[in-house]
Scaffold this motif. Sequence first.
Motif, mmCIF file in Angstrom:
data_model
loop_
_atom_site.group_PDB
_atom_site.id
_atom_site.type_symbol
_atom_site.label_atom_id
_atom_site.label_comp_id
_atom_site.label_asym_id
_atom_site.label_seq_id
_atom_site.Cartn_x
_atom_site.Cartn_y
_atom_site.Cartn_z
ATOM 1 N N GLY A 36 39.213 19.921 36.888
ATOM 2 C CA GLY A 36 38.086 20.816 36.638
ATOM 3 C C GLY A 36 37.871 21.016 35.151
ATOM 4 N N LEU A 37 36.618 20.914 34.742
ATOM 5 C CA LEU A 37 36.252 21.197 33.359
ATOM 6 C C LEU A 37 35.414 22.466 33.410
ATOM 7 N N VAL A 38 36.006 23.558 32.908
ATOM 8 C CA VAL A 38 35.390 24.867 33.073
ATOM 9 C C VAL A 38 35.037 25.466 31.723
ATOM 10 N N GLY A 39 33.850 26.019 31.627
ATOM 11 C CA GLY A 39 33.474 26.689 30.395
ATOM 12 C C GLY A 39 32.096 27.304 30.543
ATOM 13 N N ALA A 40 31.772 28.200 29.615
ATOM 14 C CA ALA A 40 30.476 28.870 29.665
ATOM 15 C C ALA A 40 29.365 27.875 29.337
ATOM 16 N N ILE B 35 38.770 23.551 44.501
ATOM 17 C CA ILE B 35 38.859 22.106 44.734
ATOM 18 C C ILE B 35 39.637 21.318 43.676
ATOM 19 N N THR B 36 40.085 21.962 42.604
ATOM 20 C CA THR B 36 40.724 21.163 41.558
ATOM 21 C C THR B 36 42.250 21.222 41.600
ATOM 22 N N ASP B 37 42.864 20.135 41.132
ATOM 23 C CA ASP B 37 44.316 20.084 40.972
ATOM 24 C C ASP B 37 44.714 20.624 39.603
ATOM 25 N N GLU B 38 43.881 20.270 38.608
ATOM 26 C CA GLU B 38 44.160 20.670 37.229
ATOM 27 C C GLU B 38 42.909 21.287 36.630
ATOM 28 N N LEU B 39 43.117 22.121 35.613
ATOM 29 C CA LEU B 39 41.987 22.738 34.926
ATOM 30 C C LEU B 39 42.031 22.427 33.439
ATOM 31 N N LEU B 40 40.834 22.210 32.891
ATOM 32 C CA LEU B 40 40.656 22.156 31.450
ATOM 33 C C LEU B 40 39.664 23.268 31.126
ATOM 34 N N VAL B 41 40.018 24.142 30.213
ATOM 35 C CA VAL B 41 39.103 25.214 29.846
ATOM 36 C C VAL B 41 38.487 24.870 28.495
ATOM 37 N N LEU B 42 37.162 24.830 28.482
ATOM 38 C CA LEU B 42 36.433 24.409 27.293
ATOM 39 C C LEU B 42 35.743 25.616 26.682
ATOM 40 N N ASN B 43 35.931 25.797 25.374
ATOM 41 C CA ASN B 43 35.250 26.887 24.674
ATOM 42 C C ASN B 43 34.679 26.316 23.385
ATOM 43 N N GLN B 44 33.366 26.384 23.238
ATOM 44 C CA GLN B 44 32.687 25.877 22.047
ATOM 45 C C GLN B 44 33.149 24.477 21.663
ATOM 46 N N GLY B 45 33.146 23.590 22.658
ATOM 47 C CA GLY B 45 33.417 22.186 22.401
ATOM 48 C C GLY B 45 34.877 21.789 22.313
ATOM 49 N N LYS B 46 35.768 22.802 22.413
ATOM 50 C CA LYS B 46 37.198 22.483 22.318
ATOM 51 C C LYS B 46 37.923 22.907 23.579
ATOM 52 N N ILE B 47 38.932 22.116 23.945
ATOM 53 C CA ILE B 47 39.767 22.515 25.083
ATOM 54 C C ILE B 47 40.772 23.545 24.590
ATOM 55 N N SER C 236 34.992 28.446 42.047
ATOM 56 C CA SER C 236 34.824 27.179 42.769
ATOM 57 C C SER C 236 35.827 26.143 42.267
ATOM 58 N N ALA C 237 36.117 26.163 40.972
ATOM 59 C CA ALA C 237 37.082 25.217 40.414
ATOM 60 C C ALA C 237 38.461 25.451 41.012
ATOM 61 N N ARG C 238 38.771 26.696 41.217
ATOM 62 C CA ARG C 238 40.075 27.061 41.770
ATOM 63 C C ARG C 238 40.274 26.420 43.134
#
Length: 285
Positions: A59-63, A237-249, A233-235
């Motif tokens: 999952g790639l999650v961010g605002a 179906i995903t195995d792993e999460l990446l949290v993105l904030n202003q272009g950076k993980i 929703s990410a919670r």
Amino acid sequence: MSYNEVTTGASQREPGKSDVQPLVLRNVSKAYRSSRNRKPLVKAVESVSFTVEPGRCVGLVGASGSGKSTIAKMVTGTERPDSGEILLGDLEIGKLRSRGLTTLYKRVQMVFQDPYGALNPVHTIEYTLGRPSMNHLGCSAAEAKRRTMELLMRVGLTPPHQFLAKLPHQLSGGQRQRVVIARALAAEPELLVADEPVSMLDVSLRAGILRLLADLQREHGLSMLYITHDLLSARIITDELLVLNQGKIVERGETAKVLQHPQDPYTVKLIDALPALGVGEEEAG
Ligand code: ADP
Ligand code: MG
């Protein structure tokens, strides 16, 4: 939104699907420039590195505006990174030109946010779903039709023959998104990139589409990059999460671990915004 019926996301690789290759991003950056001056205006994605292992759902999650779609576009070859590497196995996605891109489209498919804009309004469902089978798999017209019927059933559009002659405007939003998912599967890709696939759908339809995506990903043993602003929703179906904030993980890890023990203040903020995941609640509907 209720995700009660959605199956959980731990995915397993199917035997015989060993041809699925990892997706690797290394220090990928992309800035958008204004047309007037040449200075970088927006650093949309900054030195992003991650791997999607075969058969995993990441999952790639961010605002909004955090760079999620820019990453999706680079992974699917519609935008090129300014710097860094994007690899699918040996294939250097970031450097592909026209012929290489055709190879990529067979291996990486996208499910878009907008099921209305994603389908050509003048093409029947039979045409839309039959084309990839002919173009990418070399099927005859008769084989393509048989596959199309199979795909329709697989995405829950039954009885399939009732959908063949339909045009997109004759379908509901949920049915259209099922067609978009079927089209993505038609080329038998290794990797599915789903960019906010349920956010434009009616709330009542979201769980069903998410469940379908999760089930198909597991059944086909393919990898998925699931992009969303919605941690809930990410919670699921995903195995792993990446949290993105202003272009950076800013945070990454196994989904359950990130949600239970977030390290970055931005992740904490995202989690706090979800009442169902508040402190002390392990399993909320
Ligand atoms: P997200 O999908 O997370 O909402 P995007 O990847 O669409 O974020 O956008 C990241 C940033 O890059 C935003 O600030 C956005 O305005 C900017 N951006 C995206 N595409 C373009 C473009 N084609 N031209 C200029 N700026 C863009
Ligand atoms: Mg986006």
